[in-house]
Design a protein around this motif. Structure first.
Motif, mmCIF file in Angstrom:
data_model
loop_
_atom_site.group_PDB
_atom_site.id
_atom_site.type_symbol
_atom_site.label_atom_id
_atom_site.label_comp_id
_atom_site.label_asym_id
_atom_site.label_seq_id
_atom_site.Cartn_x
_atom_site.Cartn_y
_atom_site.Cartn_z
ATOM 1 N N SER A 1 36.505 -63.165 3.937
ATOM 2 C CA SER A 1 37.648 -63.593 3.354
ATOM 3 C C SER A 1 38.565 -64.265 4.276
ATOM 4 O O SER A 1 39.216 -65.316 3.760
ATOM 5 C CB SER A 1 38.377 -62.352 2.556
ATOM 6 N N GLY A 2 38.885 -63.811 5.432
ATOM 7 C CA GLY A 2 39.939 -64.509 6.281
ATOM 8 C C GLY A 2 39.404 -65.848 6.620
ATOM 9 O O GLY A 2 40.221 -66.932 6.696
ATOM 10 N N CYS A 3 38.224 -65.982 6.925
ATOM 11 C CA CYS A 3 37.619 -67.226 7.338
ATOM 12 C C CYS A 3 37.709 -68.144 6.060
ATOM 13 O O CYS A 3 37.943 -69.446 6.457
ATOM 14 C CB CYS A 3 36.039 -66.975 7.791
ATOM 15 N N ILE A 4 37.197 -67.861 4.839
ATOM 16 C CA ILE A 4 37.085 -68.509 3.870
ATOM 17 C C ILE A 4 38.724 -69.116 3.507
ATOM 18 O O ILE A 4 38.910 -70.390 3.223
ATOM 19 C CB ILE A 4 36.607 -68.047 2.683
ATOM 20 N N GLY A 5 39.473 -68.141 3.481
ATOM 21 C CA GLY A 5 40.947 -68.447 3.429
ATOM 22 C C GLY A 5 41.429 -69.636 4.413
ATOM 23 O O GLY A 5 42.318 -70.565 3.894
ATOM 24 N N ASP A 6 41.112 -69.461 5.626
ATOM 25 C CA ASP A 6 41.684 -70.521 6.715
ATOM 26 C C ASP A 6 40.871 -71.627 6.363
ATOM 27 O O ASP A 6 41.513 -72.764 6.699
ATOM 28 C CB ASP A 6 41.230 -70.026 7.995
ATOM 29 N N LEU A 7 39.842 -71.766 5.974
ATOM 30 C CA LEU A 7 38.935 -73.238 5.617
ATOM 31 C C LEU A 7 39.694 -73.724 4.594
ATOM 32 O O LEU A 7 39.687 -75.082 4.497
ATOM 33 C CB LEU A 7 37.633 -72.888 5.321
ATOM 34 N N ASN A 8 40.221 -72.791 3.400
ATOM 35 C CA ASN A 8 40.574 -73.599 2.333
ATOM 36 C C ASN A 8 42.407 -74.120 2.641
ATOM 37 O O ASN A 8 42.558 -75.148 2.391
ATOM 38 C CB ASN A 8 40.829 -72.525 1.259
ATOM 39 N N ARG A 9 42.934 -73.508 3.707
ATOM 40 C CA ARG A 9 44.215 -73.999 4.007
ATOM 41 C C ARG A 9 44.111 -75.350 4.787
ATOM 42 O O ARG A 9 45.016 -76.049 4.940
ATOM 43 C CB ARG A 9 44.913 -72.881 5.089
ATOM 44 N N ARG A 10 42.743 -75.525 5.462
ATOM 45 C CA ARG A 10 42.775 -76.780 6.232
ATOM 46 C C ARG A 10 42.162 -77.673 5.331
ATOM 47 O O ARG A 10 41.506 -78.642 5.709
ATOM 48 C CB ARG A 10 41.681 -76.441 7.127
ATOM 49 N N ARG A 11 42.217 -77.597 4.001
ATOM 50 C CA ARG A 11 41.652 -78.532 3.005
ATOM 51 C C ARG A 11 40.119 -78.786 2.987
ATOM 52 O O ARG A 11 39.584 -79.469 2.667
ATOM 53 C CB ARG A 11 42.325 -80.041 3.294
ATOM 54 N N GLY A 12 39.466 -77.732 3.342
ATOM 55 C CA GLY A 12 38.063 -77.507 3.297
ATOM 56 C C GLY A 12 37.397 -77.265 1.942
ATOM 57 O O GLY A 12 38.282 -76.724 0.854
ATOM 58 N N LEU A 13 36.311 -77.579 1.906
ATOM 59 C CA LEU A 13 35.598 -77.124 0.465
ATOM 60 C C LEU A 13 34.318 -76.425 1.001
ATOM 61 O O LEU A 13 33.240 -76.852 1.593
ATOM 62 C CB LEU A 13 35.172 -78.606 -0.089
ATOM 63 N N VAL A 14 34.340 -75.012 0.484
ATOM 64 C CA VAL A 14 33.404 -74.198 0.782
ATOM 65 C C VAL A 14 32.314 -74.625 -0.149
ATOM 66 O O VAL A 14 32.237 -74.498 -1.352
ATOM 67 C CB VAL A 14 33.777 -72.792 0.765
ATOM 68 N N ARG A 15 30.946 -74.647 0.420
ATOM 69 C CA ARG A 15 29.871 -75.465 -0.179
ATOM 70 C C ARG A 15 29.030 -74.283 -0.433
ATOM 71 O O ARG A 15 27.932 -74.290 -1.614
ATOM 72 C CB ARG A 15 29.224 -76.592 0.263
#
Length: 85
Positions: free
Chosen positions: A13-27
């Protein structure tokens, strides 16, 4: 950039949250042994300093790799911030 993060389940959850804060799109996510692999797309400009944050989130147990994927126009908010600076 195409980004692949390999992380223990307790840090997911922390890794996904950080990717989202970096304007990332989890596929997507998948299992690789006992680890979880997160497949994402993140702008290169947002990836600087990522390894330090990832190590802090996972107590040094997660890793990532990235590969160029495509050029894209930056969002207007980002372009305007760059034009002012």
């Amino acid at each position: 950039m195409a980004v692949e993060v390999v992380t223990p389940a307790e840090s997911l959850s922390g890794c996904i949250g950080d990717l989202n804060r970096r304007r990332g799109l989890v596929r997507g996510q998948s299992l690789r042994g006992t680890a979880i692999v997160v497949d994402a797309q993140v702008p290169l400009s947002e990836m600087f300093g990522y390894i330090g944050q990832l190590r802090a989130l996972s107590s040094g147990r997660a890793s990532f790799s990235m590969l160029f994927e495509q050029h894209a126009l930056a969002p207007r908010k980002v372009r305007d911030a760059v034009a002012i600076a």
